[in-house]
Design a protein around this motif. Sequence first.
Motif, PDB file in Angstrom:
ATOM      1  N   LEU A  48       0.859  -1.174   0.000  1.00 24.38           N
ATOM      2  CA  LEU A  48       0.000   0.000   0.000  1.00 24.38           C
ATOM      3  C   LEU A  48       0.900   1.230   0.000  1.00 24.38           C
ATOM      4  O   LEU A  48       1.695   1.434   0.908  1.00 24.38           O
ATOM      5  CB  LEU A  48      -0.895   0.016   1.241  1.00 24.38           C
ATOM      6  CG  LEU A  48      -1.850  -1.157   1.394  1.00 24.38           C
ATOM      7  CD1 LEU A  48      -2.625  -1.041   2.699  1.00 24.38           C
ATOM      8  CD2 LEU A  48      -2.795  -1.233   0.227  1.00 24.38           C
ATOM      9  N   THR A  49       0.764   2.037  -1.012  1.00 25.85           N
ATOM     10  CA  THR A  49       1.578   3.250  -1.085  1.00 25.85           C
ATOM     11  C   THR A  49       0.644   4.445  -1.168  1.00 25.85           C
ATOM     12  O   THR A  49       0.010   4.675  -2.198  1.00 25.85           O
ATOM     13  CB  THR A  49       2.506   3.207  -2.308  1.00 25.85           C
ATOM     14  OG1 THR A  49       1.718   2.974  -3.460  1.00 25.85           O
ATOM     15  CG2 THR A  49       3.542   2.110  -2.192  1.00 25.85           C
ATOM     16  N   PRO A  50       0.535   5.195  -0.096  1.00 22.07           N
ATOM     17  CA  PRO A  50      -0.369   6.346  -0.106  1.00 22.07           C
ATOM     18  C   PRO A  50       0.190   7.475  -0.965  1.00 22.07           C
ATOM     19  O   PRO A  50       1.378   7.537  -1.241  1.00 22.07           O
ATOM     20  CB  PRO A  50      -0.421   6.759   1.367  1.00 22.07           C
ATOM     21  CG  PRO A  50       0.876   6.307   1.920  1.00 22.07           C
ATOM     22  CD  PRO A  50       1.226   5.042   1.164  1.00 22.07           C
ATOM     23  N   ASN A  51      -0.705   8.347  -1.388  1.00 24.78           N
ATOM     24  CA  ASN A  51      -0.280   9.531  -2.116  1.00 24.78           C
ATOM     25  C   ASN A  51       0.563  10.391  -1.192  1.00 24.78           C
ATOM     26  O   ASN A  51       0.349  10.446   0.010  1.00 24.78           O
ATOM     27  CB  ASN A  51      -1.485  10.337  -2.599  1.00 24.78           C
ATOM     28  CG  ASN A  51      -2.326   9.553  -3.571  1.00 24.78           C
ATOM     29  OD1 ASN A  51      -1.817   8.693  -4.270  1.00 24.78           O
ATOM     30  ND2 ASN A  51      -3.606   9.844  -3.608  1.00 24.78           N
ATOM     31  N   GLY A  52       1.529  11.031  -1.732  1.00 25.51           N
ATOM     32  CA  GLY A  52       2.371  11.903  -0.939  1.00 25.51           C
ATOM     33  C   GLY A  52       3.816  11.457  -1.019  1.00 25.51           C
ATOM     34  O   GLY A  52       4.192  10.590  -1.807  1.00 25.51           O
ATOM     35  N   THR A  53       4.628  12.068  -0.184  1.00 20.34           N
ATOM     36  CA  THR A  53       6.051  11.763  -0.113  1.00 20.34           C
ATOM     37  C   THR A  53       6.409  11.515   1.338  1.00 20.34           C
ATOM     38  O   THR A  53       5.626  11.847   2.240  1.00 20.34           O
ATOM     39  CB  THR A  53       6.893  12.939  -0.646  1.00 20.34           C
ATOM     40  OG1 THR A  53       6.699  14.069   0.234  1.00 20.34           O
ATOM     41  CG2 THR A  53       6.510  13.317  -2.062  1.00 20.34           C
ATOM     42  N   PRO A  54       7.591  10.971   1.618  1.00 17.15           N
ATOM     43  CA  PRO A  54       7.974  10.792   3.018  1.00 17.15           C
ATOM     44  C   PRO A  54       7.994  12.119   3.797  1.00 17.15           C
ATOM     45  O   PRO A  54       7.661  12.160   4.968  1.00 17.15           O
ATOM     46  CB  PRO A  54       9.375  10.186   2.932  1.00 17.15           C
ATOM     47  CG  PRO A  54       9.383   9.464   1.611  1.00 17.15           C
ATOM     48  CD  PRO A  54       8.548  10.309   0.710  1.00 17.15           C
ATOM     49  N   ALA A  55       8.349  13.201   3.131  1.00 17.52           N
ATOM     50  CA  ALA A  55       8.380  14.504   3.811  1.00 17.52           C
ATOM     51  C   ALA A  55       6.978  15.047   4.046  1.00 17.52           C
ATOM     52  O   ALA A  55       6.716  15.718   5.037  1.00 17.52           O
ATOM     53  CB  ALA A  55       9.195  15.489   2.985  1.00 17.52           C
TER      54      ALA A  55
END
Length: 99
Positions: A70-77
Amino acid sequence: MKEVKEVKEERARRLVTFVTGVLFSLLALAFAMTPAGTVIRNQAMALVEGERYLSNPVETVVRPLCLPSLTPNGTPASPGQEAGVSPDLTVIPHRAPGT
């Protein structure tokens, strides 16, 4: 005190031992990944006073391993989702596409 030649030979032996260990580890890892659908059969054998006894044969089928990602929208920051964690239960709601 060891001579330079002895030190070099010892280092060479250690390097050969290390490389051999790494190769055997990689080989073992390659064989550890049994493909899904593989049938594994086993049967025990015992020798008692020269007579051979066999157990019932058993079979097991290797099941597929499901590892969803599962990879949500967005970035680690700047993540698209955040979730809190409790020691008892963690639930992260997510809707899979196509459902």
